[in-house]
Design a protein around this motif. Sequence first.
Motif, PDB file in Angstrom:
ATOM      1  N   GLU A  58       0.834  -1.205   0.000  1.00  0.00           N
ATOM      2  CA  GLU A  58       0.000   0.000   0.000  1.00  0.00           C
ATOM      3  C   GLU A  58       0.868   1.254   0.000  1.00  0.00           C
ATOM      4  O   GLU A  58       0.561   2.241  -0.667  1.00  0.00           O
ATOM      5  CB  GLU A  58      -0.925   0.007   1.216  1.00  0.00           C
ATOM      6  CG  GLU A  58      -1.902   1.152   1.215  1.00  0.00           C
ATOM      7  CD  GLU A  58      -2.893   1.094   2.349  1.00  0.00           C
ATOM      8  OE1 GLU A  58      -3.506   2.143   2.625  1.00  0.00           O
ATOM      9  OE2 GLU A  58      -3.068   0.015   2.958  1.00  0.00           O
ATOM     10  N   PHE A  59       1.981   1.218   0.714  1.00  0.00           N
ATOM     11  CA  PHE A  59       2.904   2.350   0.770  1.00  0.00           C
ATOM     12  C   PHE A  59       3.438   2.691  -0.622  1.00  0.00           C
ATOM     13  O   PHE A  59       3.448   3.852  -1.039  1.00  0.00           O
ATOM     14  CB  PHE A  59       4.067   2.043   1.727  1.00  0.00           C
ATOM     15  CG  PHE A  59       5.111   3.114   1.769  1.00  0.00           C
ATOM     16  CD1 PHE A  59       4.888   4.289   2.467  1.00  0.00           C
ATOM     17  CD2 PHE A  59       6.319   2.950   1.109  1.00  0.00           C
ATOM     18  CE1 PHE A  59       5.849   5.293   2.500  1.00  0.00           C
ATOM     19  CE2 PHE A  59       7.284   3.938   1.138  1.00  0.00           C
ATOM     20  CZ  PHE A  59       7.053   5.115   1.835  1.00  0.00           C
ATOM     21  N   VAL A  60       3.867   1.682  -1.360  1.00  0.00           N
ATOM     22  CA  VAL A  60       4.406   1.910  -2.705  1.00  0.00           C
ATOM     23  C   VAL A  60       3.299   2.360  -3.651  1.00  0.00           C
ATOM     24  O   VAL A  60       3.506   3.255  -4.480  1.00  0.00           O
ATOM     25  CB  VAL A  60       5.124   0.653  -3.238  1.00  0.00           C
ATOM     26  CG1 VAL A  60       5.552   0.827  -4.685  1.00  0.00           C
ATOM     27  CG2 VAL A  60       6.322   0.322  -2.365  1.00  0.00           C
ATOM     28  N   ARG A  61       2.105   1.776  -3.522  1.00  0.00           N
ATOM     29  CA  ARG A  61       0.968   2.220  -4.352  1.00  0.00           C
ATOM     30  C   ARG A  61       0.726   3.710  -4.149  1.00  0.00           C
ATOM     31  O   ARG A  61       0.545   4.465  -5.109  1.00  0.00           O
ATOM     32  CB  ARG A  61      -0.304   1.456  -3.988  1.00  0.00           C
ATOM     33  CG  ARG A  61      -0.519   0.188  -4.740  1.00  0.00           C
ATOM     34  CD  ARG A  61      -1.939  -0.330  -4.630  1.00  0.00           C
ATOM     35  NE  ARG A  61      -2.521  -0.300  -3.319  1.00  0.00           N
ATOM     36  CZ  ARG A  61      -2.539  -1.323  -2.458  1.00  0.00           C
ATOM     37  NH1 ARG A  61      -1.991  -2.469  -2.791  1.00  0.00           N
ATOM     38  NH2 ARG A  61      -3.119  -1.203  -1.295  1.00  0.00           N
ATOM     39  N   GLU A  62       0.711   4.134  -2.892  1.00  0.00           N
ATOM     40  CA  GLU A  62       0.483   5.548  -2.579  1.00  0.00           C
ATOM     41  C   GLU A  62       1.580   6.423  -3.182  1.00  0.00           C
ATOM     42  O   GLU A  62       1.305   7.524  -3.663  1.00  0.00           O
ATOM     43  CB  GLU A  62       0.391   5.766  -1.071  1.00  0.00           C
ATOM     44  CG  GLU A  62      -0.861   5.163  -0.445  1.00  0.00           C
ATOM     45  CD  GLU A  62      -2.148   5.750  -0.997  1.00  0.00           C
ATOM     46  OE1 GLU A  62      -2.207   6.974  -1.263  1.00  0.00           O
ATOM     47  OE2 GLU A  62      -3.115   4.982  -1.174  1.00  0.00           O
ATOM     48  N   GLN A  63       2.821   5.954  -3.157  1.00  0.00           N
ATOM     49  CA  GLN A  63       3.919   6.712  -3.769  1.00  0.00           C
ATOM     50  C   GLN A  63       3.671   6.928  -5.261  1.00  0.00           C
ATOM     51  O   GLN A  63       3.871   8.020  -5.776  1.00  0.00           O
ATOM     52  CB  GLN A  63       5.246   5.985  -3.588  1.00  0.00           C
ATOM     53  CG  GLN A  63       5.853   6.120  -2.230  1.00  0.00           C
ATOM     54  CD  GLN A  63       7.214   5.446  -2.183  1.00  0.00           C
ATOM     55  OE1 GLN A  63       7.364   4.295  -2.575  1.00  0.00           O
ATOM     56  NE2 GLN A  63       8.208   6.184  -1.712  1.00  0.00           N
ATOM     57  N   PHE A  64       3.252   5.878  -5.943  1.00  0.00           N
ATOM     58  CA  PHE A  64       3.006   5.997  -7.379  1.00  0.00           C
ATOM     59  C   PHE A  64       1.779   6.854  -7.659  1.00  0.00           C
ATOM     60  O   PHE A  64       1.761   7.623  -8.624  1.00  0.00           O
ATOM     61  CB  PHE A  64       2.922   4.622  -8.051  1.00  0.00           C
ATOM     62  CG  PHE A  64       4.274   4.090  -8.392  1.00  0.00           C
ATOM     63  CD1 PHE A  64       4.938   4.497  -9.534  1.00  0.00           C
ATOM     64  CD2 PHE A  64       4.914   3.204  -7.547  1.00  0.00           C
ATOM     65  CE1 PHE A  64       6.203   4.041  -9.844  1.00  0.00           C
ATOM     66  CE2 PHE A  64       6.180   2.730  -7.838  1.00  0.00           C
ATOM     67  CZ  PHE A  64       6.824   3.153  -8.993  1.00  0.00           C
TER      68      PHE A  64
END
Length: 124
Positions: free
Chosen positions: A10-16
């Motif tokens: 979820e953290f990486v999704r939010e970054q993108f």
Amino acid sequence: MRVLLVEDSEFVREQFLRLFEGLDFVEVVGYADSEEDAVQAISVLKPDVVLLDLNLQVGSGMHVLRRARAGGYTGKLWVLSSRDPDFYRSLCEKHGADGFYDKAHEQLQLLDDLRVLAGEKPLF
């Protein structure tokens, strides 16, 4: 352009999602965090581009590549990974990927390639 983000973190999704904010040429139409959800989302949403992590909560991004192509998906399948690009880039291409981007170091290249695909002028 319609983009599906397949990422288990979820953290990486939010970054993108933050990376794509304000880009008129990118519309994130959905996301998936497992192999089954990704294959189903590709079939239902019919995105122009799938940004695909190799590590998923359940299943494998490599299997998503094969299944999407076997299912007739003709859009762009671009792998986003932190795995060794020297090894995985060619392996992913053999399984149907159109490109491979290191998540940590090639985000600007990804943005430029999305720009070009959308008919925009590249920045770099």
